[in-house]
Design an enzyme around this catalytic site. Structure first.
Site, mmCIF file in Angstrom:
data_model
loop_
_atom_site.group_PDB
_atom_site.id
_atom_site.type_symbol
_atom_site.label_atom_id
_atom_site.label_comp_id
_atom_site.label_asym_id
_atom_site.label_seq_id
_atom_site.Cartn_x
_atom_site.Cartn_y
_atom_site.Cartn_z
ATOM 1 N N ASN A 23 0.810 -1.222 0.000
ATOM 2 C CA ASN A 23 0.000 0.000 0.000
ATOM 3 C C ASN A 23 0.843 1.273 0.000
ATOM 4 O OD1 ASN A 23 -2.354 -1.461 -0.125
ATOM 5 N ND2 ASN A 23 -2.709 -1.429 2.087
ATOM 6 N N CYS A 117 -10.839 -5.438 -5.084
ATOM 7 C CA CYS A 117 -11.340 -6.083 -3.864
ATOM 8 C C CYS A 117 -12.768 -5.630 -3.558
ATOM 9 C CB CYS A 117 -10.418 -5.610 -2.756
ATOM 10 S SG CYS A 117 -10.127 -6.677 -1.441
ATOM 11 N N VAL A 124 -14.901 7.031 -6.200
ATOM 12 C CA VAL A 124 -13.730 7.813 -6.620
ATOM 13 C C VAL A 124 -14.069 9.307 -6.694
ATOM 14 C CG1 VAL A 124 -12.657 5.907 -7.878
ATOM 15 C CG2 VAL A 124 -14.260 7.412 -9.064
ATOM 16 N N ILE A 330 -14.754 1.119 9.439
ATOM 17 C CA ILE A 330 -14.203 1.617 8.174
ATOM 18 C C ILE A 330 -14.969 1.095 6.968
ATOM 19 C CG2 ILE A 330 -12.120 1.841 6.756
ATOM 20 C CD1 ILE A 330 -11.695 3.163 9.377
#
Length: 419
Positions: A23, A117, A124, A330
């Site tokens: 990441n 995923c 976006v 989250i």
């Protein structure tokens, strides 16, 4: 597709080296597009998403060069097309990260809407709104984001993220690095991977301040130059191997890592009864053969407890003494592994975004011996009685470099077999 066969019961003991962080590597690779000369990036993990990003550069006309130490050199001056095609982007959401650098450096970009995923919804919109605030004209049509910089290039802007977004922060920060004037990003993501990207931009001559806080200030520069950079260690891989030792009552020393970026996880492992020692680039955990104690935790953006370690701690709680509550704030759909754990005899009750886990003394191999893949289920299989076969390990291979080899080094009875 390959499978893993795990014989439970081994007490893990040994030392392993931690890989570079995927990441951090993905945005850093995207940021190489900002440079006006060749850039070398080292400590890249050997993972599918990294290969996909390098393949994406190849499709754009850039020929990455890989040296004997597996560092990758990217020369963005050889780019021939500014399109990131759907067939590559659909397999990896992080492809969206090339949008900001391409618009900033080359004035335009065309990037397919991402797939990847399937965890909840990850719009976006923030990427698009951030670039629009800098003057970009953006259209979304035919499954593609088409962006064009204004005459004279992107302009610095003040932008507030109404939800914390790691990739959103990274994309806008990269674009701002070459924009004219100052950009201020508020409610920015504070993750260590964002800091690593800022350090990389600064290594190329950028002017980024405040990364690691919720306000990042970027003064745009006219050009970014060549650099040689080493990606930070993977904190989630680090945490996963620490939990692997904890669930088996064992001991592990993880090297080439950074204890300062894992404090919330280390705190919970101490609560679970682990003895933990740390150095500048290593962490040692020892359970002294004891069964862990259940812990309560709540996921939240960094520096709080990371969502990517939540499932591993459900595995820990499942065989711990007592009951622990795990609250996921989250992502939606982050308890998909719980059904598989029920089949192993785990006592887990899910209510909305909370999993209540009551530990049992031992897990068992599920009826048909098969489990769908996730790293947390590998941990559960390490303590199950008998042989567990884990299939569809594609998702594990996306996040973990050589997982079976590293676990074997710690004494686990695990092997990979062809599908």
């Amino acid at each position: 597709m390959d499978k893993l066969i795990i014989t439970g019961g081994a007490c893990l003991d040994g030392e392993i080296r931690i890989s570079g962080a995927k990441n951090a590597a993905l945005p850093i690779l995207a940021a190489t597009l900002l440079a006006d000369g060749p850039v070398t990036v080292g400590n890249l993990p050997h993972l599918h998403d990294i290969t996909t990003m390098i393949e994406l550069f190849g499709r754009m006309g850039i020929e990455p060069v890989i040296d004997e130490k597996l560092a990758v050199e990217i020369d963005p001056r050889t780019i021939k097309t500014l399109v990131a095609p759907y067939e590559l982007v659909k397999t990896m959401r992080a492809s969206i990260l090339v949008l900001g650098p391409m618009v900033a450096r080359f004035g335009e970009a065309e990037v397919a809407l991402p797939g990847g995923c399937a965890i909840g919804s990850r719009p976006v919109d923030l990427h698009i709104r951030g670039l629009e605030a800098m003057g970009a004209k953006i259209e979304v049509q035919g499954g593609y984001i088409k962006a064009k910089a204004p005459e004279g290039g992107l302009r610095g802007a003040h932008f507030f993220f109404d939800t914390v977004s790691v990739t959103g922060t990274e994309n806008i920060m990269m674009a701002a690095a070459l924009a004219k004037g100052r950009s201020v990003l508020q409610n920015a993501a504070r993750e260590p991977e964002v800091v690593d990207l800022a350090n990389f931009i600064n290594a190329m001559g950028g002017k980024v301040q405040g990364a690691g806080t919720d306000t990042i200030v970027i003064d745009g520069v006219e050009r970014l130059h060549s650099a040689n950079y080493r990606v930070m260690p993977d904190r989630i891989e680090t945490g996963t191997y620490l939990v692997a030792a904890a669930v088996t009552g064992g001991r592990v020393k993880v090297k080439d890592t950074d204890p300062t970026i894992l404090e919330a996880v280390l705190e919970k492992l101490k609560e679970a009864g682990a003895d933990i020692n740390t150095g500048e680039d290593w962490i040692e955990l020892d359970m002294h053969g004891k069964r862990p104690k259940a812990v309560n935790l709540r996921t939240a953006p960094y520096p709080a407890f990371p969502t990517d370690m939540q499932a591993q701690f459900i595995s820990l709680n499942a065989i711990a003494e007592g009951t622990g509550a795990v609250i996921e704030t989250i992502f939606e759909n982050r308890f998909m592994h719980v059904y598989e754990m029920h089949r192993m005899g785990a006592q887990i009750q899910v209510e909305g975004n909370t999993a209540i886990v009551t530990g049992v003394k031992a897990l068992k191999v599920p009826g048909n011996g098969h489990l769908r893949a996730s790293a947390s289920l590998v941990l559960s299989a390490l303590v199950a009685e008998g042989d567990t076969l884990i299939d569809r390990i594609y998702h594990i291979d996306r996040g973990y470099e050589c997982i079976e080899e590293k676990l074997q080094m710690l004494g686990a009875k695990i092997r990979r077999v062809p599908g």
